[in-house]
Write a protein that holds these residues in place. Structure first.
Motif, PDB file in Angstrom:
ATOM      1  N   LEU A  58       0.831  -1.200   0.000  1.00  0.00           N
ATOM      2  CA  LEU A  58       0.000   0.000   0.000  1.00  0.00           C
ATOM      3  C   LEU A  58       0.870   1.257   0.000  1.00  0.00           C
ATOM      4  N   ILE A  59       1.922   1.258   0.813  1.00  0.00           N
ATOM      5  CA  ILE A  59       2.814   2.418   0.888  1.00  0.00           C
ATOM      6  C   ILE A  59       3.537   2.618  -0.437  1.00  0.00           C
ATOM      7  N   VAL A  60       4.022   1.533  -1.037  1.00  0.00           N
ATOM      8  CA  VAL A  60       4.726   1.634  -2.322  1.00  0.00           C
ATOM      9  C   VAL A  60       3.802   2.220  -3.392  1.00  0.00           C
ATOM     10  N   LEU A  61       2.576   1.710  -3.450  1.00  0.00           N
ATOM     11  CA  LEU A  61       1.633   2.199  -4.453  1.00  0.00           C
ATOM     12  C   LEU A  61       1.334   3.681  -4.251  1.00  0.00           C
ATOM     13  N   GLN A  62       1.167   4.102  -3.021  1.00  0.00           N
ATOM     14  CA  GLN A  62       0.871   5.506  -2.761  1.00  0.00           C
ATOM     15  C   GLN A  62       2.073   6.406  -3.022  1.00  0.00           C
ATOM     16  N   VAL A  63       3.271   5.900  -2.781  1.00  0.00           N
ATOM     17  CA  VAL A  63       4.483   6.666  -3.136  1.00  0.00           C
ATOM     18  C   VAL A  63       4.545   6.857  -4.646  1.00  0.00           C
ATOM     19  N   LEU A  64       4.228   5.816  -5.398  1.00  0.00           N
ATOM     20  CA  LEU A  64       4.200   5.925  -6.859  1.00  0.00           C
ATOM     21  C   LEU A  64       3.144   6.939  -7.305  1.00  0.00           C
ATOM     22  N   PHE A  65       1.983   6.907  -6.651  1.00  0.00           N
ATOM     23  CA  PHE A  65       0.908   7.827  -7.019  1.00  0.00           C
ATOM     24  C   PHE A  65       1.328   9.267  -6.759  1.00  0.00           C
TER      25      PHE A  65
END
Length: 410
Positions: A110-117
């Protein structure tokens, strides 16, 4: 009949039609995800902590990469940056939707995806702000910006309602997947835009271009005073959103009164956009923008002193109209007066001023609410909004800067 068609004149240009269609689709999807993400994570995890982590994980890279995103948007074709970042954001939303639908929320993922976003947002926003200057003639920029702004305001009203309906029926995960689809469609439309390539500077590197952008901002009074004012307003609004409900619950209107205040802010946003869209053309746009931004000051004071609910609602609507109209005037002024090869860099400072201090404002508001000194805090926020605007108006370049179009009003 022709007068009613005038607000839509920017849509005569094919490149802007692509831009506007993509913007409308993606901003509506974004408003869906604002509700769907928090509701979906809360349903799966049973705690608001995951939503807090997700929002924080996207905000940090957004703030950290905005200035770099502005440099690259001035180097590369802006529409292609937008298309690539829309693809990234769409894939992220698909991943989030899948986690919510399966009920398996993996916190590191979840954190990785939000960092990408957040990183994709940092590159997309400056590129999008700089693109409009190339999709419509300069004399139509005001209407083009107002048209997109009113669409954003209406999406802000309709998007959460639709998201709530989807979450209550088919589930929040499907709303996130729908948001992913909107980003992919927006990216396809952005890729169809044909805009001039950015001018490359001989021997330029990232640090030098960052320094160039900083010098342009700090040496141009009408830019740096505007950016400073936006930073102060973001802090004031964040504090207002935290301590406002505290004051409302003490008054007769209670929660309903606060809901009406927030609704009035949204109505004001739409009205401010319509004023510009329907033909108001100030000769000195930044002078009008500064005066319009000052309308927030009496609104904050009236809330602080506990004025009757009806008075608060009306003044908040007026303040919302002023802030939204001022924002469109500012964006148009940037697009008309900032050199084309620096437009996205300056825009990145604008976006940074709107993002960096908002968490500080929320933290400050929470601290004030804990102490109970909410009235004094709102009065101080009113002063924080007023002072940079009054300082800005002392500069002739702010008061006298002229719009690059025929003007009918002052």
């Amino acid at each position: 009949m022709r007068r009613w068609k005038e607000p839509l004149t920017p849509l005569r240009h094919r490149q802007f039609r692509y831009q506007y269609a993509g913007f409308s689709i993606s901003v509506t999807g974004n408003m869906l995800s604002l509700v769907a993400l928090t509701v979906g994570l809360l349903e799966v995890t049973g705690s608001g902590a995951a939503a807090g982590v997700a929002l924080g994980a996207s905000t940090i890279p957004l703030v950290g990469f905005l200035l770099i995103g502005g440099v690259w948007a001035d180097r590369l074709p802006r529409q292609l940056i937008m298309a690539a970042m829309d693809l990234v954001r769409g894939l992220v939303q698909f991943g989030l939707g899948a986690m919510v639908l399966t009920g398996q929320v993996n916190l590191p993922l979840l954190i990785v995806l939000q960092v990408l976003f957040g990183t994709a947002q940092a590159f997309h926003l400056p590129a999008a702000s700089g693109l409009t200057a190339f999709t419509v003639p300069k004399e139509e920029l005001r209407r083009a910006n107002a048209l997109m702004s009113v669409t954003r305001s209406l999406s802000g009203i309709a998007g959460p309602v639709v998201a709530g309906g989807l979450a209550a029926t088919v589930g929040a995960g499907w709303a996130l997947l729908l948001d992913g689809v909107t980003f992919l469609v927006s990216g396809l439309l952005a890729a169809r835009i044909k805009a001039p390539a950015a001018r490359r500077r001989a021997g330029g590197d990232l640090l030098r271009e960052l320094a160039d952008g900083f010098r342009l901002v700090t040496r141009t009074p009408w830019i740096w005073t505007s950016v400073t004012g936006f930073m102060c307003t973001q802090v004031a609004i964040a504090v207002f959103m935290i301590v406002g409900p505290v004051l409302a619950l003490r008054a007769e209107g209670g929660a309903l009164g606060w809901a009406l205040v927030i609704a009035a802010l949204g109505v004001g946003d739409v009205l401010g956009d319509l004023v510009l869209l329907l033909g108001y053309r100030p000769r000195h746009p930044l002078l009008v923008a500064r005066l319009a931004e000052l309308l927030l000051v009496p609104a904050l004071v009236l809330v602080a002193v506990g004025a009757p609910a009806a008075v608060q609602v009306v003044m908040i609507a007026v303040a919302g109209a002023g802030m939204t109209a001022a924002d469109s005037l500012w964006i148009t002024t940037m697009q008309q007066h900032v050199p084309e090869d620096s437009l996205s860099k300056v825009s990145s400072y604008d976006w940074l001023s709107s993002q960096a201090l908002r968490p500080v404002g929320y933290a400050l508001g929470a601290a004030v609410a804990a102490t109970g000194a909410v009235t004094a805090a709102l009065l101080m926020m009113a002063a924080l909004v007023a002072l940079p605007r009054l300082l800005s108006l002392t500069f002739p370049s702010v008061r006298r800067l002229r719009a690059l179009e025929p003007a009918l009003a002052n």
